[in-house]
Design a protein around this motif. Structure first.
Motif, PDB file in Angstrom:
ATOM      1  N   MET A   1       0.838  -1.205   0.000  1.00  0.00           N
ATOM      2  CA  MET A   1       0.000   0.000   0.000  1.00  0.00           C
ATOM      3  C   MET A   1       0.870   1.250   0.000  1.00  0.00           C
ATOM      4  O   MET A   1       1.842   1.340   0.752  1.00  0.00           O
ATOM      5  CB  MET A   1      -0.923   0.005   1.231  1.00  0.00           C
ATOM      6  N   PRO A   2       0.529   2.228  -0.843  1.00  0.00           N
ATOM      7  CA  PRO A   2       1.363   3.442  -0.914  1.00  0.00           C
ATOM      8  C   PRO A   2       1.183   4.365   0.288  1.00  0.00           C
ATOM      9  O   PRO A   2       2.098   5.110   0.641  1.00  0.00           O
ATOM     10  CB  PRO A   2       0.875   4.113  -2.200  1.00  0.00           C
ATOM     11  N   SER A   3       0.031   4.303   0.918  1.00  0.00           N
ATOM     12  CA  SER A   3      -0.270   5.226   2.018  1.00  0.00           C
ATOM     13  C   SER A   3       0.097   4.616   3.364  1.00  0.00           C
ATOM     14  O   SER A   3      -0.295   3.493   3.682  1.00  0.00           O
ATOM     15  CB  SER A   3      -1.761   5.585   2.007  1.00  0.00           C
ATOM     16  N   GLY A   4       0.850   5.392   4.164  1.00  0.00           N
ATOM     17  CA  GLY A   4       1.188   4.945   5.514  1.00  0.00           C
ATOM     18  C   GLY A   4      -0.028   4.843   6.398  1.00  0.00           C
ATOM     19  O   GLY A   4      -0.137   3.935   7.233  1.00  0.00           O
ATOM     20  N   ILE A   5      -0.980   5.758   6.214  1.00  0.00           N
ATOM     21  CA  ILE A   5      -2.216   5.726   7.003  1.00  0.00           C
ATOM     22  C   ILE A   5      -3.031   4.491   6.654  1.00  0.00           C
ATOM     23  O   ILE A   5      -3.608   3.830   7.525  1.00  0.00           O
ATOM     24  CB  ILE A   5      -3.042   7.001   6.749  1.00  0.00           C
ATOM     25  N   GLY A   6      -3.060   4.142   5.364  1.00  0.00           N
ATOM     26  CA  GLY A   6      -3.778   2.953   4.936  1.00  0.00           C
ATOM     27  C   GLY A   6      -3.174   1.685   5.517  1.00  0.00           C
ATOM     28  O   GLY A   6      -3.898   0.792   5.952  1.00  0.00           O
ATOM     29  N   ARG A   7      -1.835   1.638   5.541  1.00  0.00           N
ATOM     30  CA  ARG A   7      -1.170   0.473   6.119  1.00  0.00           C
ATOM     31  C   ARG A   7      -1.468   0.358   7.617  1.00  0.00           C
ATOM     32  O   ARG A   7      -1.730  -0.746   8.122  1.00  0.00           O
ATOM     33  CB  ARG A   7       0.342   0.569   5.895  1.00  0.00           C
ATOM     34  N   GLN A   8      -1.428   1.489   8.299  1.00  0.00           N
ATOM     35  CA  GLN A   8      -1.688   1.473   9.740  1.00  0.00           C
ATOM     36  C   GLN A   8      -3.114   1.027  10.029  1.00  0.00           C
ATOM     37  O   GLN A   8      -3.350   0.235  10.952  1.00  0.00           O
ATOM     38  CB  GLN A   8      -1.437   2.861  10.330  1.00  0.00           C
ATOM     39  N   LYS A   9      -4.074   1.515   9.254  1.00  0.00           N
ATOM     40  CA  LYS A   9      -5.473   1.140   9.455  1.00  0.00           C
ATOM     41  C   LYS A   9      -5.681  -0.347   9.176  1.00  0.00           C
ATOM     42  O   LYS A   9      -6.405  -1.035   9.914  1.00  0.00           O
ATOM     43  CB  LYS A   9      -6.379   1.975   8.548  1.00  0.00           C
TER      44      LYS A   9
END
Length: 319
Positions: free
Chosen positions: A231-239
């Motif tokens: 996933m490119p987004s760090g927020i997406g990975r964290q979620k």
């Protein structure tokens, strides 16, 4: 797990009941502690069942499985804790062979069901994270019910066979079980006959109910990890990671303790350790499940807050 040859000559019909040694020191302190724990298990898991049933925002597959797991945990704990508490209060440690067989059946049946239910929850997370566009189509309500019902259906016949094999054995004394419930290893150690068939049945059940679901869970999370890391987004990975962390914690505790108790060869030195570890998956995990699944879950905490703040929730519905 071979029986003691010195006991094989004894009268094989002398044992009509077992003695559950359990925990005999500080009995009243332990009774009060286990009573509080038991009530907390019923309250915590019961609230999850109520909240996920009541709130339309939680009508998703993940919460359907969580509700099923919480209901299962309440039943699982109720098979062992009430009997143990009764023994602590009364001092009567005896349990008939029929009662022992019944208790063992439900421990195995519900435990085996939980193994596959945890695997179904991992599959749910796999679909949600790796195949999000197809998630609601694949994980329909019919599929959800089928996965839960299938977990029960797989466990039922296997445990009936297991109980039949164990309690058709001759038990010729002694009849003391160094445990707080009727479990396979301590009961088989009291048999006075060859245990080859029983050991084969236990081995087969370990493969089916411990190893196989655990491998499926590992495979699911291998795909999940690969998808999350891409996933490119760090927020997406964290979620994405946060939606899996609770389930991974429960899986680690449940399978970790279960594998230590059931998979290694049994020795006299492992009896006390297994009795303590059995507390982990029969008592501690059901106690911690509500905390594990709610502390990191904003949706459940918000729903619980809304539910408890509604005055009508506490009123009797007369309509």
């Amino acid at each position: 797990m071979n029986p003691d040859p010195s006991r094989q000559w004894k009268n094989q019909s002398t044992v009509t009941e077992f003695i559950l040694l359990g925990y005999q020191e500080h009995r009243m302190v332990l009774f009060i502690a286990f009573l509080i724990i038991y009530l907390a298990i019923l309250l915590g898991n019961g609230l999850i069942v109520v909240v996920t049933t009541w709130d339309p925002a939680l009508k998703t597959p993940m919460y359907f499985f969580l509700r099923s797991l919480s209901g299962l945990e309440m039943c699982y704990t109720s098979v062992t804790l009430p009997k143990m508490m009764a023994n602590l209060v009364s001092g009567n440690l005896s349990i008939s062979l029929t009662a022992c067989a019944t208790q063992m059946f439900f421990v195995l049946f519900l435990g085996g069901t939980e193994c596959f239910l945890l695997a179904a929850m991992a599959y749910d997370r796999y679909l949600a994270i790796c195949l999000p566009l197809h998630y609601m189509t694949v994980m329909s309500h019919k599929v959800q019910v089928g996965l839960v019902a299938g977990s029960f259906a797989i466990s039922l016949p296997m445990q009936l066979i297991q109980i039949g094999l164990i309690f058709s054995l001759p038990f010729c004394g002694p009849n003391e079980i160094d445990h707080f419930f009727c479990d396979i290893p301590p009961v088989l150690s009291l048999a006075c006959t060859d245990l080859y068939v029983n050991e084969l049945a236990v081995y087969t059940e370990n493969i089916l109910f411990v190893v196989l679901p655990f491998v499926l869970i590992l495979a699911s999370y291998a795909y999940i990890s690969r998808t999350i890391l891409s996933m490119p987004s760090g927020i997406g990975r964290q979620k994405a990671f946060s939606t899996c962390s609770s389930h991974l914690t429960v899986v680690s505790l449940f399978y970790g303790s279960g594998m230590i108790v059931y998979l290694p060869p049994k020795t006299s030195d492992s009896v006390r350790a297994n009795k303590v570890l059995s507390l982990l998956y029969t008592v501690i995990i059901p106690l911690c499940n509500p905390l594990i699944y709610t502390l990191r879950n904003r949706e459940v905490k918000a729903s619980l807050s809304r539910l408890l703040s509604r005055k009508e929730f506490f009123k009797v519905n007369t309509g």
